[in-house]
Motif scaffolding. Sequence first.
Motif, PDB file in Angstrom:
ATOM      1  N   HIS A 147      -2.470  -2.537   7.988  1.00 16.98           N
ATOM      2  CA  HIS A 147      -2.644  -1.751   6.765  1.00 16.98           C
ATOM      3  C   HIS A 147      -4.016  -1.083   6.672  1.00 16.98           C
ATOM      4  O   HIS A 147      -4.245  -0.312   5.736  1.00 16.98           O
ATOM      5  N   ALA A 148      -4.918  -1.380   7.615  1.00 15.92           N
ATOM      6  CA  ALA A 148      -6.280  -0.859   7.521  1.00 15.92           C
ATOM      7  C   ALA A 148      -6.343   0.672   7.452  1.00 15.92           C
ATOM      8  O   ALA A 148      -7.089   1.223   6.618  1.00 15.92           O
ATOM      9  N   PRO A 149      -5.621   1.429   8.300  1.00 10.10           N
ATOM     10  CA  PRO A 149      -5.695   2.894   8.169  1.00 10.10           C
ATOM     11  C   PRO A 149      -5.251   3.402   6.798  1.00 10.10           C
ATOM     12  O   PRO A 149      -5.810   4.377   6.283  1.00 10.10           O
ATOM     13  N   GLY A 150      -4.280   2.746   6.177  1.00 11.63           N
ATOM     14  CA  GLY A 150      -3.862   3.158   4.840  1.00 11.63           C
ATOM     15  C   GLY A 150      -4.930   2.903   3.800  1.00 11.63           C
ATOM     16  O   GLY A 150      -5.065   3.659   2.829  1.00 11.63           O
ATOM     17  N   ALA A 151      -5.706   1.820   3.988  1.00  3.02           N
ATOM     18  CA  ALA A 151      -6.755   1.497   3.018  1.00  3.02           C
ATOM     19  C   ALA A 151      -7.925   2.463   3.099  1.00  3.02           C
ATOM     20  O   ALA A 151      -8.600   2.710   2.092  1.00  3.02           O
ATOM     21  N   ILE A 152      -8.207   3.005   4.273  1.00  2.87           N
ATOM     22  CA  ILE A 152      -9.321   3.946   4.443  1.00  2.87           C
ATOM     23  C   ILE A 152      -8.805   5.294   4.935  1.00  2.87           C
ATOM     24  O   ILE A 152      -9.469   5.983   5.716  1.00  2.87           O
ATOM     25  N   GLY A 153      -7.619   5.679   4.469  1.00  2.00           N
ATOM     26  CA  GLY A 153      -6.999   6.902   4.942  1.00  2.00           C
ATOM     27  C   GLY A 153      -7.847   8.137   4.705  1.00  2.00           C
ATOM     28  O   GLY A 153      -8.023   8.984   5.598  1.00  2.00           O
ATOM     29  N   PHE A 280      -6.858  -3.690   1.216  1.00  2.00           N
ATOM     30  CA  PHE A 280      -6.969  -2.584   0.258  1.00  2.00           C
ATOM     31  C   PHE A 280      -8.098  -2.820  -0.740  1.00  2.00           C
ATOM     32  O   PHE A 280      -8.645  -1.859  -1.300  1.00  2.00           O
ATOM     33  N   PHE A 281      -8.446  -4.079  -0.949  1.00  2.00           N
ATOM     34  CA  PHE A 281      -9.545  -4.382  -1.865  1.00  2.00           C
ATOM     35  C   PHE A 281     -10.904  -4.277  -1.177  1.00  2.00           C
ATOM     36  O   PHE A 281     -11.887  -3.838  -1.788  1.00  2.00           O
ATOM     37  N   MET A 282     -10.983  -4.638   0.110  1.00  2.00           N
ATOM     38  CA  MET A 282     -12.271  -4.745   0.783  1.00  2.00           C
ATOM     39  C   MET A 282     -12.711  -3.454   1.464  1.00  2.00           C
ATOM     40  O   MET A 282     -13.836  -2.956   1.235  1.00  2.00           O
ATOM     41  N   LEU A 283     -11.865  -2.886   2.335  1.00  2.00           N
ATOM     42  CA  LEU A 283     -12.315  -1.806   3.212  1.00  2.00           C
ATOM     43  C   LEU A 283     -12.787  -0.548   2.481  1.00  2.00           C
ATOM     44  O   LEU A 283     -13.759   0.082   2.925  1.00  2.00           O
ATOM     45  N   PRO A 284     -12.155  -0.106   1.385  1.00  2.00           N
ATOM     46  CA  PRO A 284     -12.646   1.110   0.728  1.00  2.00           C
ATOM     47  C   PRO A 284     -14.081   1.000   0.217  1.00  2.00           C
ATOM     48  O   PRO A 284     -14.697   2.031  -0.108  1.00  2.00           O
ATOM     49  N   ILE A 434       1.374  -0.884 -10.775  1.00  2.00           N
ATOM     50  CA  ILE A 434       2.696  -1.496 -10.916  1.00  2.00           C
ATOM     51  C   ILE A 434       3.250  -1.904  -9.547  1.00  2.00           C
ATOM     52  O   ILE A 434       3.842  -2.979  -9.393  1.00  2.00           O
ATOM     53  N   THR A 435       3.033  -1.078  -8.539  1.00  2.00           N
ATOM     54  CA  THR A 435       3.511  -1.412  -7.195  1.00  2.00           C
ATOM     55  C   THR A 435       2.809  -2.651  -6.652  1.00  2.00           C
ATOM     56  O   THR A 435       3.419  -3.479  -5.953  1.00  2.00           O
ATOM     57  N   SER A 436       1.517  -2.802  -6.985  1.00  2.00           N
ATOM     58  CA  SER A 436       0.758  -3.943  -6.480  1.00  2.00           C
ATOM     59  C   SER A 436       1.230  -5.266  -7.063  1.00  2.00           C
ATOM     60  O   SER A 436       0.840  -6.333  -6.570  1.00  2.00           O
ATOM     61  N   VAL A 437       2.067  -5.242  -8.096  1.00  2.00           N
ATOM     62  CA  VAL A 437       2.604  -6.477  -8.671  1.00  2.00           C
ATOM     63  C   VAL A 437       3.396  -7.256  -7.632  1.00  2.00           C
ATOM     64  O   VAL A 437       3.473  -8.494  -7.683  1.00  2.00           O
ATOM     65  N   LEU A 438       3.975  -6.547  -6.663  1.00  2.00           N
ATOM     66  CA  LEU A 438       4.747  -7.218  -5.619  1.00  2.00           C
ATOM     67  C   LEU A 438       3.887  -8.210  -4.847  1.00  2.00           C
ATOM     68  O   LEU A 438       4.373  -9.252  -4.394  1.00  2.00           O
ATOM     69  N   TYR A 439       2.608  -7.904  -4.663  1.00  2.00           N
ATOM     70  CA  TYR A 439       1.731  -8.817  -3.933  1.00  2.00           C
ATOM     71  C   TYR A 439       1.361 -10.037  -4.779  1.00  2.00           C
ATOM     72  O   TYR A 439       0.967 -11.072  -4.238  1.00  2.00           O
ATOM     73  N   VAL A 440       1.447  -9.919  -6.084  1.00  2.00           N
ATOM     74  CA  VAL A 440       1.161 -11.048  -6.959  1.00  2.00           C
ATOM     75  C   VAL A 440       2.352 -12.002  -7.011  1.00  2.00           C
ATOM     76  O   VAL A 440       2.200 -13.227  -6.975  1.00  2.00           O
ATOM     77  N   THR A 441       3.548 -11.445  -7.093  1.00  2.00           N
ATOM     78  CA  THR A 441       4.743 -12.281  -7.202  1.00  2.00           C
ATOM     79  C   THR A 441       5.013 -13.092  -5.943  1.00  2.00           C
ATOM     80  O   THR A 441       5.760 -14.075  -5.988  1.00  2.00           O
TER      81      THR A 441
END
Length: 594
Positions: A147-153, A280-284, A434-441
């Motif tokens: 997922h790293a390229p998506g986080a710093i796209g 997504f929280f760290m790399l940006p 709202i999409t990030s809720v999936l990572y919480v559940t």
Amino acid sequence: AKMDVAGGGGGGAGSFWSSPSAVDALHHHHHHTTTTHNNNNNNATTTTTTMPDEDELDTFLGGGVSGGGGTVWQHLGDVGDQQHHQQQRQQPSLLAASGPPLVQPPTSKEVITQSQLAPAGPPLAVGLTVLALVALLSSGPPYFAYHAPGAIGTLLQDTFHLNEDEFGLLFTVYSIPNTFMLLIAGVMIDRLGVTISSLVFGSVCLLGSLIFALSLYLPKYAFSPLVWMLIGRTVLGVGGESLTVCQQTMLGRWFTGSFLNFAFGYTQAFVQIFGSALVFFMLPRFSVTWALWIIVINGCVCYTANLCYAAAESRWAKLYVPAEIEKQRASDRAERIEMDALMGNDYDAEYDNDLGMYSINHDDDATHTQQREGETEKGLLRGLWRDVRELPLVYWLVVAMIFCLSPILYTFTAFGPLYFEDKWKLNPTDAGSITSVLYVTILFAPFAGWFMDRFGYRSIIQVVCSALLPVCFFLMYYTTTISPLYFMIAIGLLFSVTETNGYAMVPMLVPSKVLGLANGIVMTALNTCLFGEPYIVGQLKTRTGDYNVSTLMFVGLAVCGFVCAVLVCVLDMVRGGKVLLYTQQKREENARQP
């Protein structure tokens, strides 16, 4: 005698009896209860053995040994049975050579059954250590680095001047090797072992991350930055998903007892939070240079965990892993047969039949190993076909169920923000939240796994959750009056059960000798669907102008997954719920019944 006694007992007893030192201690305690009297007339020696009573033995063992098979007396038999076996049965020479055995081997399966001898799993400290190492070693390349390229796209596009198509290639080249590599990975795991295979794939992942980071410096000597990045992502793809196959095989080897679903649920939650969400929280927050090297550092940490797992496997596997215990028992049985032949004794086949095998699938690993040794003459393909035939029909239904259900989660997560912006007219920030809720559940997965390990009903729970998924997607297609937040919570909770439960079914249904191949087939099916499903969703959006048709496609796939779950449940019911319906304790109780 130690090897034959080790592993006895269910529940908490399994860990104690798996320790040779514990058996030595009790053996020593037994000898201290022996007294010798000399007769002055004929100088004869009479030995009287006094066995401790139940309370004394329970006190010696630290409060008693109990579990799925009851107290320790239920595993060892009473004194009368021991004296009977001392009079009626002759000990094999290997056992006699080491002194009087602690307990004579029983002849009746009413005393010791296969389920009573099945290891209850490693001790708590060992199990938690192994679980933490497995989760950590697989959280890096398949999740963080992917997922790293998506986080710093945006940073990558600005630094290397990439357009949208070139940026999309970074994910495409990662997926291409997984259409065939995972089958090879499964075969490697079954032939070379999961430890060696995981170290090989971990090294490949670390090399891919390093090439990707060096793309900042290599262009001046060879290709353009994009070419180096694509090479690095391709190498990462060769090892990344293969490492996930290793992860699932490790969990299936170590947690075959009462904590299998919890182990899969915990690992799934860990890799999603400390892999997918953390990136997504760290790399940006860093520059592109630091971000690329953080990916390498993360890979080094995960590879260190891989090395620690290799050490733990070497130290503890022969004590607590059922498949390794079976191999050791086969080796001991061969030595006992050879020694009995040299000493002129009859081989005690009834004794080995009473003890049986440890694995819940009753594997004959020694025979299978001999068959694999002949593959150089018969050909690898013939051996692979033999392994495929070992996989039962219910396993293929589980593969179809995972193929239909799991890709929906990842595809919908990728298009979720755009979907909510288009249908609910949300701004990008709210849609992403709202999409990030999936990572919480996904945090619900370990609790769901513990519930199924504790109370059973795996197949029924899978059917119920699979039935609710198409309802959720149809309501999302039908109405916009309900907040999408509620849909995301419901879908996340349902997927946290269906996905981890589906993966946990595999080691319960297939023989351990082909577990690597079975997991490789599952991941191949999953990645094949992921390779085409996002493209189809994008094409449907382009041709129709909205995501309604794509939502109906998700409904259809969820219905197919529900049908497969029903068939899996029916087949398990036909077999009496022996695998998926009952808990480990219930299966042991059924095995003890005549």
